[in-house]
Write a protein that holds these residues in place. Structure first.
Motif, PDB file in Angstrom:
ATOM      1  N   GLY A  14      51.634  19.397  93.685  1.00 12.27           N
ATOM      2  CA  GLY A  14      52.911  20.070  93.143  1.00 12.27           C
ATOM      3  C   GLY A  14      52.530  21.478  92.789  1.00 12.27           C
ATOM      4  O   GLY A  14      51.575  21.806  92.781  1.00 12.27           O
ATOM      5  N   THR A  15      53.601  22.082  92.219  1.00 14.04           N
ATOM      6  CA  THR A  15      53.502  23.364  91.576  1.00 14.04           C
ATOM      7  C   THR A  15      54.229  23.718  90.467  1.00 14.04           C
ATOM      8  O   THR A  15      55.365  22.970  90.373  1.00 14.04           O
ATOM      9  CB  THR A  15      53.746  24.636  92.750  1.00 14.04           C
ATOM     10  OG1 THR A  15      55.334  24.363  93.246  1.00 14.04           O
ATOM     11  CG2 THR A  15      52.721  24.828  93.827  1.00 14.04           C
ATOM     12  N   TYR A  21      59.589  26.313  82.362  1.00 17.29           N
ATOM     13  CA  TYR A  21      58.947  26.079  83.558  1.00 17.29           C
ATOM     14  C   TYR A  21      59.657  25.404  84.367  1.00 17.29           C
ATOM     15  O   TYR A  21      60.383  24.394  84.271  1.00 17.29           O
ATOM     16  CB  TYR A  21      57.508  25.199  83.438  1.00 17.29           C
ATOM     17  CG  TYR A  21      56.449  25.822  82.488  1.00 17.29           C
ATOM     18  CD1 TYR A  21      55.300  26.551  83.215  1.00 17.29           C
ATOM     19  CD2 TYR A  21      56.492  25.539  81.097  1.00 17.29           C
ATOM     20  CE1 TYR A  21      54.354  27.242  82.281  1.00 17.29           C
ATOM     21  CE2 TYR A  21      55.563  26.346  80.236  1.00 17.29           C
ATOM     22  CZ  TYR A  21      54.580  26.914  80.780  1.00 17.29           C
ATOM     23  OH  TYR A  21      53.524  27.554  80.248  1.00 17.29           O
ATOM     24  N   THR A  22      59.623  25.612  85.811  1.00 23.56           N
ATOM     25  CA  THR A  22      60.303  24.936  86.844  1.00 23.56           C
ATOM     26  C   THR A  22      59.200  24.711  87.864  1.00 23.56           C
ATOM     27  O   THR A  22      58.119  25.385  88.257  1.00 23.56           O
ATOM     28  CB  THR A  22      61.505  25.660  87.583  1.00 23.56           C
ATOM     29  OG1 THR A  22      60.904  26.991  88.026  1.00 23.56           O
ATOM     30  CG2 THR A  22      62.475  26.001  86.434  1.00 23.56           C
ATOM     31  N   LEU A  75      60.587  21.999  82.698  1.00 21.14           N
ATOM     32  CA  LEU A  75      59.897  21.579  81.449  1.00 21.14           C
ATOM     33  C   LEU A  75      60.704  22.248  80.477  1.00 21.14           C
ATOM     34  O   LEU A  75      60.812  23.585  80.556  1.00 21.14           O
ATOM     35  CB  LEU A  75      58.464  22.018  81.343  1.00 21.14           C
ATOM     36  CG  LEU A  75      57.345  21.033  81.807  1.00 21.14           C
ATOM     37  CD1 LEU A  75      57.548  20.671  83.110  1.00 21.14           C
ATOM     38  CD2 LEU A  75      55.879  21.538  81.414  1.00 21.14           C
ATOM     39  N   GLU A  76      61.406  21.616  79.653  1.00 25.22           N
ATOM     40  CA  GLU A  76      62.341  22.219  78.381  1.00 25.22           C
ATOM     41  C   GLU A  76      61.670  22.010  76.961  1.00 25.22           C
ATOM     42  O   GLU A  76      61.281  20.813  76.950  1.00 25.22           O
ATOM     43  CB  GLU A  76      63.786  21.707  78.418  1.00 25.22           C
ATOM     44  CG  GLU A  76      64.380  21.940  80.084  1.00 25.22           C
ATOM     45  CD  GLU A  76      65.598  21.095  79.903  1.00 25.22           C
ATOM     46  OE1 GLU A  76      66.227  20.880  78.854  1.00 25.22           O
ATOM     47  OE2 GLU A  76      66.248  20.747  81.169  1.00 25.22           O
ATOM     48  N   ALA A  77      61.385  23.040  76.333  1.00 25.71           N
ATOM     49  CA  ALA A  77      60.976  22.945  74.966  1.00 25.71           C
ATOM     50  C   ALA A  77      61.628  22.029  74.275  1.00 25.71           C
ATOM     51  O   ALA A  77      63.107  21.851  74.389  1.00 25.71           O
ATOM     52  CB  ALA A  77      61.027  24.289  74.285  1.00 25.71           C
ATOM     53  N   ARG A  78      61.140  21.252  73.204  1.00 27.98           N
ATOM     54  CA  ARG A  78      61.693  20.329  72.517  1.00 27.98           C
ATOM     55  C   ARG A  78      60.970  20.242  70.978  1.00 27.98           C
ATOM     56  O   ARG A  78      60.305  21.056  70.853  1.00 27.98           O
ATOM     57  CB  ARG A  78      61.312  18.917  72.950  1.00 27.98           C
ATOM     58  CG  ARG A  78      59.929  18.371  73.199  1.00 27.98           C
ATOM     59  CD  ARG A  78      59.883  16.933  73.557  1.00 27.98           C
ATOM     60  NE  ARG A  78      59.827  16.061  72.470  1.00 27.98           N
ATOM     61  CZ  ARG A  78      59.994  14.824  72.548  1.00 27.98           C
ATOM     62  NH1 ARG A  78      59.947  14.220  73.918  1.00 27.98           N
ATOM     63  NH2 ARG A  78      60.424  13.987  71.405  1.00 27.98           N
ATOM     64  N   SER A 126      48.931  35.372  85.857  1.00 24.05           N
ATOM     65  CA  SER A 126      49.967  34.751  86.623  1.00 24.05           C
ATOM     66  C   SER A 126      50.829  33.692  85.752  1.00 24.05           C
ATOM     67  O   SER A 126      50.159  32.832  85.108  1.00 24.05           O
ATOM     68  CB  SER A 126      49.795  34.457  87.889  1.00 24.05           C
ATOM     69  OG  SER A 126      50.760  33.648  88.568  1.00 24.05           O
ATOM     70  N   GLY A 127      52.221  33.423  86.445  1.00 19.59           N
ATOM     71  CA  GLY A 127      52.716  32.195  85.863  1.00 19.59           C
ATOM     72  C   GLY A 127      52.597  30.914  86.607  1.00 19.59           C
ATOM     73  O   GLY A 127      53.560  29.964  86.416  1.00 19.59           O
ATOM     74  N   GLU A 128      51.732  31.003  87.599  1.00 15.74           N
ATOM     75  CA  GLU A 128      51.764  29.923  88.749  1.00 15.74           C
ATOM     76  C   GLU A 128      50.702  28.979  88.260  1.00 15.74           C
ATOM     77  O   GLU A 128      49.687  29.342  88.071  1.00 15.74           O
ATOM     78  CB  GLU A 128      51.515  30.455  90.051  1.00 15.74           C
ATOM     79  CG  GLU A 128      52.296  31.637  90.594  1.00 15.74           C
ATOM     80  CD  GLU A 128      53.726  30.973  90.656  1.00 15.74           C
ATOM     81  OE1 GLU A 128      54.134  30.062  91.262  1.00 15.74           O
ATOM     82  OE2 GLU A 128      54.670  31.852  90.316  1.00 15.74           O
ATOM     83  N   PHE A 129      50.916  27.662  88.405  1.00 20.20           N
ATOM     84  CA  PHE A 129      49.900  26.560  88.187  1.00 20.20           C
ATOM     85  C   PHE A 129      50.130  25.403  89.313  1.00 20.20           C
ATOM     86  O   PHE A 129      51.240  25.534  90.027  1.00 20.20           O
ATOM     87  CB  PHE A 129      50.761  25.881  86.835  1.00 20.20           C
ATOM     88  CG  PHE A 129      50.476  26.504  85.746  1.00 20.20           C
ATOM     89  CD1 PHE A 129      49.451  26.116  84.868  1.00 20.20           C
ATOM     90  CD2 PHE A 129      51.346  27.691  85.306  1.00 20.20           C
ATOM     91  CE1 PHE A 129      49.203  26.719  83.323  1.00 20.20           C
ATOM     92  CE2 PHE A 129      51.087  28.319  84.068  1.00 20.20           C
ATOM     93  CZ  PHE A 129      50.331  27.959  83.264  1.00 20.20           C
TER      94      PHE A 129
END
Length: 242
Positions: A4-5, A17-18, A32-35, A101-104
């Motif tokens: 995945g990415t 993050y999406t 990914l939503e901050a909690r 970069s913001g890519e994972f």
């Protein structure tokens, strides 16, 4: 077997993050939503997805982490989509880190434990370009065709030299293991040590050359025999410390 990415969004976005996560059984868009954290080890994020009815549901949690040896940041996720919980990491290539970069890329973390290799047949062939290999491994229970792709995340000597990839039915590359280049202290011959995730657990095998193969591009895959020569991290499951 997961791939995945993940992409870091602008600070004003609702989800930090999406991304997408794939397996041989599903393709799921995730956020990914901050909690709010209750303690230092509480999750940093909720992992959410949209179900078939269009409802947003929580499918897991995620933590901001730092590699013990490399000091590189990565994201650890625990997810359950109804098939049982699994763990994956989201890590960055050297190039992505250098350019901020913001890519994972999402890679598997651990599997079901070590299985005995037993009777194994297989072959590995070096390709003419891209420092890659193609091969297969089979027994009476499974028959797996795969590729070894150079590990662009390698930043420590003990990190894998290659990632082991298969293709999903839709053609998405899925990482199922790691491989290390090694040299026999007894014979001085080069070989590859492979750790592959199968439905029955992690499988350890070596790819070696016999007298007829030596100097060529073909290796024979044989069951792993613990001679004390395995790479330092070859028993560390499928984890890859970024």
């Amino acid at each position: 077997m997961f791939a995945g990415t993940l992409t870091r969004n602008v600070e004003t976005a609702a989800a930090q993050y999406t991304g997408m996560i794939h397996s041989t059984r599903f393709d799921i868009a995730i956020q990914l939503e901050a909690r709010a954290k209750m303690s230092e080890r509480s999750p940093d994020f909720d992992v959410t997805a949209v179900n078939k009815s269009g409802r947003k549901v929580r499918i897991g949690t995620a933590w901001n982490e730092t590699g013990n040896t490399s000091g590189n940041p990565y994201i650890s996720m625990q997810i359950d989509v109804g098939l049982g919980p699994f763990r994956v990491n989201a890590v960055q290539t050297k190039e992505a880190r250098a350019t901020q970069s913001g890519e994972f890329e999402i890679i598997p973390l651990v599997s079901n434990g070590l299985m005995k290799s037993g009777s194994i047949s297989g072959e590995l062939t070096a390709m003419d370009a891209d420092n890659a290999f193609t091969g297969y491994i089979a027994n009476m229970m499974f028959d797996l065709e795969f590729m070894l792709i150079e590990n662009s995340y390698k930043s420590e000597e003990t990190h894998p030299d290659y990632r082991v990839e298969v293709s999903s039915p839709r053609g998405t590359p899925i990482r199922v293991g790691s491989a290390w280049m090694a040299k026999s202290s007894r014979t001085g011959n080069d070989y590859l040590s492979l750790l592959i995730n199968t439905p029955d657990g992690d499988l350890r095998v070596n790819a070696v050359q016999n007298e007829k193969q030596r100097g060529g591009q073909t290796f024979s895959i044989i069951p792993f025999i613990d001679s004390g020569e395995q790479p330092q991290d070859a028993g560390a499951g499928l984890s890859l410390v970024a």
